[in-house]
Write a protein that holds these residues in place. Structure first.
Motif, PDB file in Angstrom:
ATOM      1  N   GLY A 175       0.820  -1.206   0.000  1.00  0.00           N
ATOM      2  CA  GLY A 175       0.000   0.000   0.000  1.00  0.00           C
ATOM      3  C   GLY A 175       0.849   1.247   0.000  1.00  0.00           C
ATOM      4  O   GLY A 175       2.049   1.203  -0.295  1.00  0.00           O
ATOM      5  N   TRP A 176       0.233   2.370   0.373  1.00  0.00           N
ATOM      6  CA  TRP A 176       0.864   3.677   0.321  1.00  0.00           C
ATOM      7  C   TRP A 176       0.710   4.354   1.677  1.00  0.00           C
ATOM      8  O   TRP A 176      -0.394   4.410   2.245  1.00  0.00           O
ATOM      9  N   SER A 177       1.796   4.905   2.200  1.00  0.00           N
ATOM     10  CA  SER A 177       1.762   5.508   3.539  1.00  0.00           C
ATOM     11  C   SER A 177       0.824   6.702   3.601  1.00  0.00           C
ATOM     12  O   SER A 177       0.177   6.943   4.627  1.00  0.00           O
ATOM     13  N   GLU A 178       0.725   7.476   2.508  1.00  0.00           N
ATOM     14  CA  GLU A 178      -0.175   8.624   2.546  1.00  0.00           C
ATOM     15  C   GLU A 178      -1.627   8.179   2.697  1.00  0.00           C
ATOM     16  O   GLU A 178      -2.446   8.906   3.271  1.00  0.00           O
ATOM     17  N   SER A 179      -1.959   6.960   2.221  1.00  0.00           N
ATOM     18  CA  SER A 179      -3.311   6.439   2.405  1.00  0.00           C
ATOM     19  C   SER A 179      -3.597   6.192   3.877  1.00  0.00           C
ATOM     20  O   SER A 179      -4.715   6.425   4.353  1.00  0.00           O
ATOM     21  N   ALA A 180      -2.596   5.714   4.616  1.00  0.00           N
ATOM     22  CA  ALA A 180      -2.757   5.467   6.049  1.00  0.00           C
ATOM     23  C   ALA A 180      -3.046   6.761   6.792  1.00  0.00           C
ATOM     24  O   ALA A 180      -3.951   6.832   7.629  1.00  0.00           O
ATOM     25  N   ILE A 181      -2.273   7.788   6.485  1.00  0.00           N
ATOM     26  CA  ILE A 181      -2.419   9.059   7.209  1.00  0.00           C
ATOM     27  C   ILE A 181      -3.700   9.773   6.816  1.00  0.00           C
ATOM     28  O   ILE A 181      -4.418  10.311   7.662  1.00  0.00           O
ATOM     29  N   ARG A 182      -4.019   9.755   5.534  1.00  0.00           N
ATOM     30  CA  ARG A 182      -5.246  10.416   5.104  1.00  0.00           C
ATOM     31  C   ARG A 182      -6.476   9.733   5.677  1.00  0.00           C
ATOM     32  O   ARG A 182      -7.457  10.396   6.025  1.00  0.00           O
ATOM     33  N   TRP A 183      -6.447   8.403   5.775  1.00  0.00           N
ATOM     34  CA  TRP A 183      -7.583   7.708   6.372  1.00  0.00           C
ATOM     35  C   TRP A 183      -7.739   8.129   7.836  1.00  0.00           C
ATOM     36  O   TRP A 183      -8.844   8.448   8.282  1.00  0.00           O
ATOM     37  N   ALA A 184      -6.648   8.132   8.580  1.00  0.00           N
ATOM     38  CA  ALA A 184      -6.719   8.504   9.995  1.00  0.00           C
ATOM     39  C   ALA A 184      -7.162   9.949  10.176  1.00  0.00           C
ATOM     40  O   ALA A 184      -7.842  10.284  11.153  1.00  0.00           O
ATOM     41  N   GLY A 185      -6.799  10.814   9.224  1.00  0.00           N
ATOM     42  CA  GLY A 185      -7.097  12.230   9.375  1.00  0.00           C
ATOM     43  C   GLY A 185      -8.414  12.677   8.813  1.00  0.00           C
ATOM     44  O   GLY A 185      -8.920  13.736   9.192  1.00  0.00           O
ATOM     45  N   SER A 186      -8.996  11.892   7.919  1.00  0.00           N
ATOM     46  CA  SER A 186     -10.177  12.417   7.235  1.00  0.00           C
ATOM     47  C   SER A 186     -11.399  11.523   7.278  1.00  0.00           C
ATOM     48  O   SER A 186     -12.407  11.848   6.667  1.00  0.00           O
ATOM     49  N   ASP A 187     -11.333  10.392   7.960  1.00  0.00           N
ATOM     50  CA  ASP A 187     -12.488   9.504   7.985  1.00  0.00           C
ATOM     51  C   ASP A 187     -13.516  10.034   8.980  1.00  0.00           C
ATOM     52  O   ASP A 187     -13.589   9.593  10.123  1.00  0.00           O
ATOM     53  N   SER A 188     -14.321  10.988   8.537  1.00  0.00           N
ATOM     54  CA  SER A 188     -15.282  11.636   9.429  1.00  0.00           C
ATOM     55  C   SER A 188     -16.422  10.710   9.843  1.00  0.00           C
ATOM     56  O   SER A 188     -17.174  11.014  10.756  1.00  0.00           O
ATOM     57  N   ARG A 189     -16.561   9.570   9.152  1.00  0.00           N
ATOM     58  CA  ARG A 189     -17.593   8.624   9.561  1.00  0.00           C
ATOM     59  C   ARG A 189     -17.360   8.132  10.981  1.00  0.00           C
ATOM     60  O   ARG A 189     -18.298   7.750  11.687  1.00  0.00           O
ATOM     61  N   ILE A 190     -16.094   8.135  11.411  1.00  0.00           N
ATOM     62  CA  ILE A 190     -15.777   7.650  12.751  1.00  0.00           C
ATOM     63  C   ILE A 190     -15.530   8.815  13.704  1.00  0.00           C
ATOM     64  O   ILE A 190     -16.130   8.894  14.776  1.00  0.00           O
ATOM     65  N   SER A 191     -14.657   9.728  13.330  1.00  0.00           N
ATOM     66  CA  SER A 191     -14.358  10.841  14.238  1.00  0.00           C
ATOM     67  C   SER A 191     -15.533  11.797  14.358  1.00  0.00           C
ATOM     68  O   SER A 191     -15.738  12.421  15.400  1.00  0.00           O
ATOM     69  N   ASN A 192     -16.314  11.920  13.274  1.00  0.00           N
ATOM     70  CA  ASN A 192     -17.484  12.804  13.269  1.00  0.00           C
ATOM     71  C   ASN A 192     -17.104  14.221  13.675  1.00  0.00           C
ATOM     72  O   ASN A 192     -17.825  14.883  14.406  1.00  0.00           O
ATOM     73  N   SER A 193     -15.939  14.670  13.221  1.00  0.00           N
ATOM     74  CA  SER A 193     -15.462  15.994  13.603  1.00  0.00           C
ATOM     75  C   SER A 193     -14.573  16.562  12.505  1.00  0.00           C
ATOM     76  O   SER A 193     -13.826  15.829  11.853  1.00  0.00           O
ATOM     77  N   GLU A 194     -14.658  17.865  12.317  1.00  0.00           N
ATOM     78  CA  GLU A 194     -13.761  18.563  11.414  1.00  0.00           C
ATOM     79  C   GLU A 194     -12.469  18.964  12.106  1.00  0.00           C
ATOM     80  O   GLU A 194     -11.533  19.448  11.464  1.00  0.00           O
ATOM     81  N   ASP A 195     -12.403  18.761  13.426  1.00  0.00           N
ATOM     82  CA  ASP A 195     -11.258  19.228  14.213  1.00  0.00           C
ATOM     83  C   ASP A 195     -10.190  18.168  14.413  1.00  0.00           C
ATOM     84  O   ASP A 195      -9.035  18.495  14.665  1.00  0.00           O
ATOM     85  N   TYR A 196     -10.554  16.892  14.364  1.00  0.00           N
ATOM     86  CA  TYR A 196      -9.577  15.844  14.658  1.00  0.00           C
ATOM     87  C   TYR A 196      -9.894  14.584  13.866  1.00  0.00           C
ATOM     88  O   TYR A 196     -10.974  14.416  13.292  1.00  0.00           O
ATOM     89  N   GLY A 197      -8.916  13.675  13.847  1.00  0.00           N
ATOM     90  CA  GLY A 197      -9.057  12.417  13.129  1.00  0.00           C
ATOM     91  C   GLY A 197      -9.500  11.290  14.042  1.00  0.00           C
ATOM     92  O   GLY A 197     -10.064  11.516  15.115  1.00  0.00           O
ATOM     93  N   TYR A 198      -9.192  10.070  13.615  1.00  0.00           N
ATOM     94  CA  TYR A 198      -9.547   8.900  14.420  1.00  0.00           C
ATOM     95  C   TYR A 198      -8.472   7.840  14.296  1.00  0.00           C
ATOM     96  O   TYR A 198      -8.054   7.465  13.191  1.00  0.00           O
ATOM     97  N   LEU A 199      -8.001   7.336  15.433  1.00  0.00           N
ATOM     98  CA  LEU A 199      -7.088   6.201  15.496  1.00  0.00           C
ATOM     99  C   LEU A 199      -7.033   5.729  16.945  1.00  0.00           C
ATOM    100  O   LEU A 199      -6.787   6.534  17.847  1.00  0.00           O
ATOM    101  N   PRO A 200      -7.296   4.448  17.202  1.00  0.00           N
ATOM    102  CA  PRO A 200      -7.215   3.948  18.582  1.00  0.00           C
ATOM    103  C   PRO A 200      -5.788   3.628  18.987  1.00  0.00           C
ATOM    104  O   PRO A 200      -4.858   3.723  18.182  1.00  0.00           O
ATOM    105  N   LEU A 201      -5.625   3.242  20.238  1.00  0.00           N
ATOM    106  CA  LEU A 201      -4.325   2.822  20.735  1.00  0.00           C
ATOM    107  C   LEU A 201      -4.061   1.367  20.365  1.00  0.00           C
ATOM    108  O   LEU A 201      -4.988   0.575  20.156  1.00  0.00           O
ATOM    109  N   GLN A 202      -2.781   1.025  20.326  1.00  0.00           N
ATOM    110  CA  GLN A 202      -2.363  -0.346  20.052  1.00  0.00           C
ATOM    111  C   GLN A 202      -2.970  -1.316  21.066  1.00  0.00           C
ATOM    112  O   GLN A 202      -3.374  -2.418  20.717  1.00  0.00           O
TER     113      GLN A 202
END
Length: 461
Positions: A175-202
């Motif tokens: 895959g592509w690293s930019e896809s990982a970061i863009r998903w974490a930063g822009s998947d509003s379906r989960i974060s439901n916010s324009e202010d922050y992204g979404y990623l859980p802890l390990q």
């Protein structure tokens, strides 16, 4: 004459047998070191030993043709070339037409420091899943979170692996690293916010080494990425040089790069790697994070566990664009959440419960567990005071520790009680004063400390 020939062959066979015996002991010790337990019985054990012997010859050859770095029996010593290749996984976007990069030295920025290192999270191991792209993306986000907010986040790679290409691609096939970061930063379906992204802890979604279902879409884990909304893009063509990479490291933070992992790199243990097997401007096949530099080398964080220097390697700067390290750099744009609030956005594992028996005049943020005393009188155990400390050393390097409450920006904790010891990387902000039995602030030599106030626990006097 025939007698001597036969005798020579017998002696050679004896030497070979002794060498095999010694190598079997090395193999036995190596299996213990890397916790190798083979299934399939004796046949599989012998097959792995034969591959180990081939690796021994490769290691001997590498060490015979150069002395800048040392090849050794790493976790890859029993693997075939195909198995080693599975520990990479970078896919280049062949659909995007880009102008050719003109390689060659370019002037360094005279304002860049002579060396720079960024604090990073722990090295992880991608295993035989071609998920280097996800590990590099997550590793860069961990480094940026620590740089910008002074807080370490051990982000979940598994969520990225499960979700970034959900429904149309197996993440273990690259895959592509930019896809990982863009998903974490822009998947509003989960974060439901324009202010922050979404990623859980390990710890909430542990790495399994295979691409699974993106259950986060149905039932999200506790979000550990509320401090910012990251974004990634490819560096501009003119800056894809060693000078451009240095300036990016000096001014922006840890940088994702694409490198060519040659047949020799898996055997790296110590020293400065000078591109054995890379050739001239090879096509990258592996994503890593450059976490720092000095005049003669890049400090590279890999995703191969304890390989190299506890997961890191030193890549030489003696050759421009060594193993294509400068040619396909990814810029991680960190967009802080300007509306971040400690009582609503702090991860549950960091919230401090109040001592209900203290009967203090407390202001509590709903029932979320973080609180503070608005009228501290210095008579009882207190809750955590949250704030921010920013430190600059003599070289202008910055460390920030966040968890802020503006009410305590001028709080004189040294008068009212004891400050808990706080560390940011190797920097100790507060250490105990043996004479007074209290804590005191340690200021960096020729540096400065500013308080906006931060993570100080008031204890009983």
């Amino acid at each position: 004459m025939r007698f001597y020939v036969v005798l020579g062959l017998v002696c050679l066979a004896a030497l070979t047998a002794n060498a095999d015996k010694d190598l079997r002991q090395v193999f036995k010790d190596w299996k213990v070191q890397f916790s190798k337990n083979y299934g399939g019985g004796l046949r599989n054990e012998l097959a792995r030993f034969r591959q180990f012997k081939k690796s021994a010859q490769t290691i001997e050859y590498i060490n015979s043709i150069q002395s800048d770095w040392v090849a050794g029996f790493t976790l890859f010593a029993d693997m075939t070339d195909e198995e080693k290749a599975a520990f990479t996984g970078l896919k280049l976007n062949d659909t995007a037409s880009e102008p050719s990069v003109e390689y060659g030295p370019s002037p360094l920025d005279p304002t860049d420091p002579e060396k720079q290192y960024w604090d990073m999270g722990p090295v992880k191991n991608q295993g035989s899943c071609g998920s280097c792209w996800a590990f590099a993306g997550v590793g860069a986000m961990e480094g940026m979170h620590l740089k910008e907010h002074g807080e370490f986040r051990d982000f979940s790679v598994q969520t990225i692996l499960d979700c970034a290409f959900e429904g149309y691609r197996d993440g273990c096939k690259g895959g592509w690293s930019e896809s990982a970061i863009r998903w974490a930063g822009s998947d509003s379906r989960i974060s439901n916010s324009e202010d922050y992204g979404y990623l859980p802890l390990q710890q909430d979604n542990k790495y399994k080494g295979r691409d699974g279902e993106c259950t986060d879409l149905k039932k999200p884990y506790n979000n550990a990425l509320r401090r910012a909304k990251p974004y990634a893009y490819t560096a501009e063509i003119p800056s894809r040089t060693d000078a451009g990479l240095q300036h990016a490291l000096a001014t922006q933070g840890p940088i994702i790069v694409s490198i060519y992992s040659s047949w020799a790199l898996p055997f790296y243990t110590t020293g400065t790697y000078k591109g054995t097997g890379c050739g001239e401007n090879p096509t990258p096949n592996h994503a890593v994070v450059v976490a720092g530099y000095e005049k003669d080398y890049w400090y590279v964080k890999n995703s191969w566990g304890s390989w190299g220097y506890s997961g890191y390697a030193y890549f030489s700067r003696g050759w421009e664009n060594l193993c294509s390290i400068s040619s396909r750099r990814k810029i991680l744009e960190w967009r802080p959440n300007e509306n971040w609030k400690i009582c609503t956005d702090t991860h549950p594992s960091e919230r401090t419960p109040c001592d209900s028996s203290a009967n203090l005049n407390q202001e509590v943020c709903q029932a979320r567990g973080c609180c503070y005393d608005s009228n501290y009188a210095g008579t009882a155990a207190q809750c955590f005071i949250k704030g921010k400390v920013t430190i600059y050393d003599g070289e202008g390097k910055r460390r920030v520790l966040y968890a802020s409450a503006e009410e305590f920006s001028q709080f004189e904790f040294s008068y009212y009680g004891k400050a808990a010891q706080v560390e940011i990387g190797s920097w100790k902000l507060f250490v105990e004063d043996d004479y007074y039995g209290d804590y005191k602030i340690i200021k960096p030599e020729d540096g400065k400390v500013t308080f906006d106030f931060q993570s100080v626990q008031i204890l009983n006097n």
